[in-house]
Structure formats: structure tokens, C-alpha cells
Scaffold this motif. Structure first.
Motif: not given
Length: 769
Positions: A268-295
Motif C-alpha cells: 500500500g505504500d511501497g517497500g518489499r515483502i519476503d519471497n523464497l524462490q527456485v531460480t535455476d535448475l541446471a546440469l553441471r555437464d550438459p552432455l548427458v549419457v545414460a548410466k553416467v552420473p551427472v551433478p
């Protein structure tokens, strides 16, 4: 227009009757008696009667004005130049603009969302309009795309029905400028004599394109000046400086319309309110091969003034979730990492989520990952070397697959096939079946093979060109450069340099060290790589680089010639190394040493075999489509849960693509985040087979910055005088900065009249006495 803050007190003006009655009572007549001395007094009275009467009337006027002014001052009259909120004309056109970005869906402490409040206020406003004949209504909704569910409608009841039918706010970015442009067009092209524009928004700084009016509390992020909204799609480059801002559009609208902003935000008069959010979901290695662990990394943002322990949940294809607790500091960012192994090939779906808060739209994020069995690589050996150990293709194969395909999956992601130049020239090799084609010192590419190679790259195959002594630059320029329209990112010239293994040599310079191809080079290793001698190379013609080409490394010759150039072509990528890669005694360089070749060639091959674009992951409002190997039929899209989990048939035909592929008919209805599924039948050898393709649609996390501006900032920076929180009781709006309150002036006048009456009465009584 004159109104009163306390209208009932205005009746106090009747108190002026008190001195008037007293005056009239004092004028009652007495019996006359003759008295000789009165003859002289009567003569004197008649002489000064006019002056006395004037003095009495002036005293009476002052005594009557004093209670009138006092009563008016207590009633607090307001002098306003603005018209009533819903208009006074008989043919007013009312345009309602509703902000439908996902910040309008926040529900702090269980309160109604700003979007629900906006619909309620807009409905009550339409109730007032309904009582006036001849009024029109238009409704503009600014979400993923601007829509106008009601245009120039005289039926107010029908407009209210359309308003109530609006679903939850879209999971879109807050940007009111496109909606205001649509409203401005309605005003500009209309012929109604009177226009009223009402904007219902949560006053988010990003949506309005203005800064905040408050300082950030200690320890919190400082308020950021919100950028002005982007120009419309299709705006020519360089024209952004001339694009209209939000203030420009509103000033244009105000030339014909009264503008009112309704602040339905949570503060009602400016300011901010709290928010928790998921900002990203990504693979550390974009080359994904079956049965090979990837973070897998899940990015979190804590937009509050206190640290939080957050429970992060990760699901793969809807299977049993994996959870992890992580503490995120106040105003900070942090990433939770999960080791993931995909057991099956195909398109796999990931979902990362946290516990729901007041704004659910950014509490989850999705990712579609294509998992492959192995990466298919075709090596074409172009030299005439008989010793396999000295062949350039052999050196590349040993770098990519040192175990010869016999090691564990993490060491053998590449499935390699090697052919010679004659096999390549025959055109019998199905190039589209490979993820990467590497031309190792190949003399030339025949026209028919070049066309097949281009078609394969359009479908996603990548190309690696290693130049050497056998290469004919003119042939490459004719078939693969093609005046800059082919996959070759630069026009080749003649070979330059010194005699191999001579004392004179060039050194290299790594230019874009942050590029994924060069990330394996540490600072120390970069220093070593830049001292490796290069005796000969294939030069490039000046200014021949294509628009998308990027030079990752160059030589320190006088022309600063490119050494490693990368680009994209169709769905594939291309990389050109302008010097050879060989262990031959007459080699052109010393890049064959494992200390250099492995951190260069392995990341280069991995980067090339990841598609340049991932069509399965789009932002909210994006178009869902993907290339298919077989022709799809009976295509329908299953929308996300937030979109209602509905089945939407698509009547469009598939689009033929190069390489014998087909483009999936597009789906543009992606107003909400989540997983969408394309359900279809594909034709294989005359047989229809069911198939489903998942798509991940995600929100823009910047919309989760719940920072709001005060009404004073909107008045100052956007020039909007009416900024209200609710409808005025009488249908007119008291404007904070556009009103004149007369109460203090009336009190001052009352004091002056009291002093004047006392002085005049004293003067008259003294003189008459």
C-alpha cells in the motif's frame, strides 16, 4: 468542484442566525414621549443617522460571517479541479487495464491476492458504470500476451461476466507497457467524447519501470532502479533509444482520458515483502549419457531479511523424490547439488521444488533432459599416412576414447567410427546418424556431400574441421563457406608460417577463456598453452567472419589470425582449428602433447555434441515445438497442472525440415509454468506408433522480486495524479496532490474577522459614548 471532508459540520453555518436575531430584537420600538431637550438630540441624530446605520450593518455582517466561516473551516472543504471517477458525460468510454503478471498472485499471510482484489474493485466500478446509460467498457489484460476480452461493449453485465471469468494471473513477467500501449490505441482510434482509464496493478517496480521510494533496511539488498520495459518485438536495432517509455504512453493517453491507478499491492505504500524462490535448475555437464552420473544444481534465492533453512525436493520423471536441507542467508543465493544417474535413454523430466510460500509460481522449476546411450562420432581421415598412430583422426580418437570402448560408461561416452576420404566422398555414409562429424585434414568436400552435410547440421549434427597440408581452401570456400551462408564460419586463405620444427614459430592467445570449450584450462595451463609453438596455419581472409562466429583463440602473428573459431549452423554447431593436429614428424605445431590436446579436444567435442538450442525447455509464453524424425499425426498438447491439465488438440500440419525431418506443430498457449506433453502418433514405415514429448515451461525469476513503489513515486515519475486503494464512497476521487484544502484559509479568515469585529465594536462604542 467543492466537496467537504466532514459535510455534516457544514450545517453549522446556520449559526449566523444568532447575531441576526439579536440584532432584530434590539430594534424593537419604544413609546415616544415629548421632551424639550430631545429636539436638540433629534437634530444631531438625524445628522449622523446614515453613518450609524452603516456601522451597525457592518458589525452585523461581521458577526454573521464569523460563525459561517468557522463552520466551513471545521467541515474542511476541498476545492478539486478533477472530474468524478466514473465520469459525468453520457457517452463515456471506460477502459480497465488489469496487471496479470505472476506477482499479482502473491497471498501474504492468507490474504486475498492482488489479482483477486483487482477483479473485485473492477467489478464494483462496473456496477457504478451500469447505472449510467450510454457508457462503454473495454477490458485490457496484460499477461503473457496482451488480450482484450471486452472492446467497446455497451452491455455492462456482459463485461462483468468476462471479468469474473478471468482465471488466476499468468506466470508471466510484470510489464504494463504493452497493455498501456493497447489502451492508448483504443483511446487514439476511438470517437467517444470522454475516456476513463483505470489501471489495476500491485505497483511492482519492475512492472512500472520506475525505482522504489524507500531505502533498503540494514543487511538487505539495496533497492534497484527498475529498468524501463523493453521495446516491442520487431523493433529495429538501435531504435530502443527512441521507443516510448511508460511515462510517454501515459502522457499520450492523458491528452484525451482521465487516468486512475488502483494500488492493489500487498503493502500500500511501497517497500518489499519476503519471497523464497527456485531460480535455476541446471546440469553441471550438459552432455548427458545414460548410466553416467551427472551433478544437478538447484539455485535458490532468499529475498528476505532473515536466513531460512529450505528443504529442496528433486524428482525424476515423477519418481520417488530426493530431499536435501540447505540454509540460505538473508538476501543471499545458494545452490543445492544432487548426483543424478539416468538409467534409461530418452527425454527425462526433472522437477525441483521448495515448500510453498505466498507466491507459488516460483517455488518450483522443471527441466527436460535428452539422455543418450552414447555420443556418435564420425572421423574422416584426410592424410595419406599409413601409420595409424600418426594419423590425425587416430590422435583425436585416442583423446576422446582412450580405452577403445572397453572402459566404464563415464570413460567411454563417445562411440567413434573412422573412415577415409574416399568413403566420405562416396556419399554413402548417413551423416545425419552422427552427433559429430570431424574432417581431419580432408582435402575437399564434394558438392553433393556438402549438401548432405548441411542437411545433417540443420537437423542437429555438429562439424569439426581440422585444417592441414592436404586442405584445398578454395574448395572449402565454394562448398561450405558459400559467401557466408554455409556452415564454415570464415573464408579460408593460403597456408602461412614457417618450416615445421624450425626455430621461428608463432604463439597462441586464448581470447574467450570463459567459453565452455576453454573452461578446463586453469590459469597456469593457459600460460603453458600460450607458449606452444605453431609453425604453420591456414590463414583467413580479412573481415570474412560470419555474424555468429566467435574467435576463442588466435595467433600472435601481425594479422592476429584466428586459431580456433566456433559458430552455429541450424540445430548443430561448427568449430574450425586452422592448424593441423598430428604426431607426424613434419607436424605444423606441438598441440599433440596430452597436456594441451586433452583439455582442448575433449571439452571441444563435448560442447559440439550438445545441441545449440534445447527446444524442450522454454520460458513462460514461449512456443513449444521440436524436430521429429517421423511425421506426426493427431497432435494434442496436455497442459501443465497450473494451466488446468487440459488436452488441447492442434490442427496445424507438421512443417517439413531439412534432412527429412518434421517440425512439431507449435503450441503457443504457455501462460503457466510446468510440464507440457505433446501427445501424437508418428508414422514409421506406414505404421502409426504413439509417442509423447515433454516440454518444461518456467517463469522468469526476476518477477519474484516483490518490490513496490509508493503512490508518491508514481505521481512524480509517471505523472499520474489519481492513485487510489479503494473506490471513493461517492464515486469521486480525492486526489492527494491535485486538491486544495480551504480549511486553514477559512480559520485564518475567521480570526481576522474576529479581530476586526472587536476593533470596530470598540471604536463605535467609544465614539458613541
Amino acid at each position: 468542484m467543492l466537496t467537504f471532508t466532514h459535510a455534516a459540520l457544514a450545517f453549522g453555518t446556520l449559526a449566523f442566525l444568532v447575531p441576526l436575531v439579536i440584532h432584530l430584537l434590539n430594534r424593537q420600538r419604544f413609546r415616544r414621549r415629548k421632551w424639550a431637550a430631545m429636539e436638540f438630540l433629534l437634530a444631531a441624530y438625524k445628522k449622523h443617522r446614515r453613518r450609524v446605520r452603516a456601522e451597525n450593518l457592518l458589525l452585523l455582517l461581521l458577526r454573521c460571517l464569523i460563525p459561517i466561516l468557522l463552520a466551513l473551516a471545521l467541515a474542511r472543504p476541498l476545492l478539486k479541479s478533477a472530474q468524478a471517477l466514473v465520469g459525468l458525460g453520457s457517452t463515456a468510454h471506460h477502459i480497465l487495464v488489469l496487471d496479470a503478471s505472476y506477482s499479482m498472485g502473491v497471498e501474504p499471510a492468507g490474504a486475498a491476492s492482488p489479482f483477486a482484489q483487482a477483479k473485485t474493485l473492477a467489478s464494483h466500478l462496473l456496477d457504478r458504470v451500469a447505472g449510467k446509460s450510454g457508457h462503454k467498457v473495454s477490458i485490457v489484460v496484460g499477461g503473457v500476451r496482451v488480450t482484450t476480452p471486452v472492446v467497446d461493449d455497451l452491455n455492462i453485465a456482459r463485461a462483468k461476466t468476462q471479468l469474473s471469468a478471468l482465471a488466476q494471473p499468468h506466470d508471466a513477467n510484470g510489464d504494463l507497457l504493452p497493455a498501456l500501449r493497447a489502451a492508448a490505441e483504443l483511446v487514439e482510434t476511438g470517437t467517444d467524447p470522454e475516456y476513463r482509464l483505470y489501471v489495476f496493478t500491485d505497483m511492482q517496480a519492475r512492472a512500472l519501470g520506475v525505482g522504489t521510494s524507500r531505502q533498503a533496511p540494514p543487511g538487505a539488498e539495496p533497492p534497484v532502479e527498475a529498468p524501463e520495459a523493453s521495446p516491442p518485438e520487431g523493433t529495429p536495432p538501435g531504435a530502443a533509444a527512441f521507443a516510448d517509455t511508460t511515462r510517454d504512453v501515459l502522457d499520450h493517453i492523458k491528452q484525451r482520458a482521465e487516468v486512475t491507478f488502483f494500488d492493489v499491492g500487498p503493502t500500500g505504500d511501497g517497500g518489499r515483502i519476503d519471497n523464497l524462490q527456485v531460480t535455476d535448475l541446471a546440469l553441471r555437464d550438459p552432455l548427458v549419457v545414460a548410466k553416467v552420473p551427472v551433478p544437478v544444481s538447484v539455485g535458490l534465492q532468499n529475498r528476505s531479511e532473515a536466513s531460512h533453512i529450505v528443504q529442496v525436493t528433486l524428482e525424476i520423471d515423477g519418481s520417488a523424490p530426493v530431499r536435501q536441507q540447505i540454509e540460505v542467508e538473508a538476501g543471499g543465493e545458494k545452490a543445492a547439488e544432487f548426483p543424478v544417474t539416468f538409467r534409461e535413454v530418452g527425454l527425462r523430466t526433472l522437477k525441483a521444488s521448495i515448500e510453498a510460500d505466498g507466491l507459488e509460481a516460483d517455488d518450483a522449476r522443471w527441466l527436460v533432459v535428452p539422455a543418450r546411450d552414447r555420443v556418435r562420432v564420425l572421423l574422416v581421415e584426410g592424410s595419406d599416412e599409413r601409420d595409424e598412430a600418426l594419423q590425425e583422426a587416430s590422435h583425436l580418437r585416442m583423446t576422446l576414447d582412450p580405452t577403445g570402448g572397453e572402459g566404464p560408461p563415464e570413460l567411454t561416452p563417445f562411440q567413434i567410427r573412422t573412415i577415409d576420404t574416399l568413403q566420405f566422398w562416396s556419399g554413402n555414409e548417413p551423416l545425419e546418424a552422427y552427433d559429430l562429424v570431424a574432417l581431419c585434414n580432408v582435402e575437399s568436400v564434394p558438392p553433393e556431400v556438402a549438401e548432405k552435410l548441411k542437411a545433417a547440421m540443420q537437423a542437429g549434427t555438429s562439424l569439426l574441421i581440422l585444417l592441414g597440408s592436404h586442405v584445398k581452401p578454395d574448395a572449402y570456400n565454394a562448398q561450405l563457406y558459400a559467401g557466408g551462408s554455409g556452415p564454415l564460419p570464415l573464408q579460408l586463405g593460403a597456408a602461412r608460417g614457417f618450416a615445421p620444427l624450425s626455430r621461428e614459430a608463432y604463439n597462441a592467445e586464448l581470447v574467450e577463456v570463459d567459453h565452455p570449450v576453454l573452461t578446463d584450462f586453469s590459469k597456469e595451463l593457459r600460460e603453458v598453452a600460450q607458449q606452444i609453438p605453431v609453425w604453420r596455419f591456414v590463414a583467413s581472409e580479412p573481415d570474412s567472419l560470419t555474424k555468429d562466429a566467435r574467435v576463442l583463440a588466435r595467433l600472435r602473428d601481425p594479422q592476429q589470425s584466428p586459431l580456433l573459431v566456433v559458430s552455429a549452423f541450424g540445430q548443430g554447431k561448427v568449430a574450425v582449428l586452422t592448424t593441423s593436429l598430428s604426431r607426424r614428424p613434419d607436424r605444423w605445431n606441438d598441440l599433440h602433447y596430452p597436456l594441451i590436446s586433452f583439455p582442448l579436444l575433449h571439452p571441444l567435442a563435448r560442447w559440439l555434441t550438445v545441441p545449440s538450442t534445447n527446444p524442450y525447455n522454454v520460458d513462460v509464453g514461449g512456443v513449444l515445438t521440436a524436430p521429429l524424425e517421423h511425421k506426426p499425426r493427431d497432435v494434442a498438447y496436455l497442459t501443465s497442472e497450473r494451466a488446468g491439465a487440459m488436452r488441447v488438440p492442434i490442427g496445424d500440419d507438421p512443417v517439413p525440415l531439412p534432412g527429412g525431418r518434421y517440425g512439431l506443430p507449435p503450441c503457443r498457449d504457455t501462460a503457466y509454468a510446468g510440464v507440457y506433453i505433446a501427445d501424437m502418433q508418428v508414422e514409421r514405415d506406414g505404421v502409426l506408433t504413439p509417442r509423447q514429448i515433454p516440454f518444461a515451461v518456467n517463469v522468469d525469476p526476476t518477477e519474484g522480486v516483490l518490490e513496490y513503489v509508493a503512490p508518491a513515486v508514481v505521481r512524480e515519475k509517471l505523472g499520474v495524479e489519481r492513485v487510489l486503494r479503494e473506490l471513493p464512497a461517492d464515486g469521486s476521487a480525492a486526489i492527494e496532490s491535485g486538491r486544495s484544502e480551504l480549511g486553514p484559509s477559512l480559520l485564518l479568515m475567521t480570526l481576522i474577522f474576529l479581530v476586526g469585529e472587536a476593533a470596530l465594536a470598540r471604536f463605535v462604542s467609544t465614539r458613541r459614548g
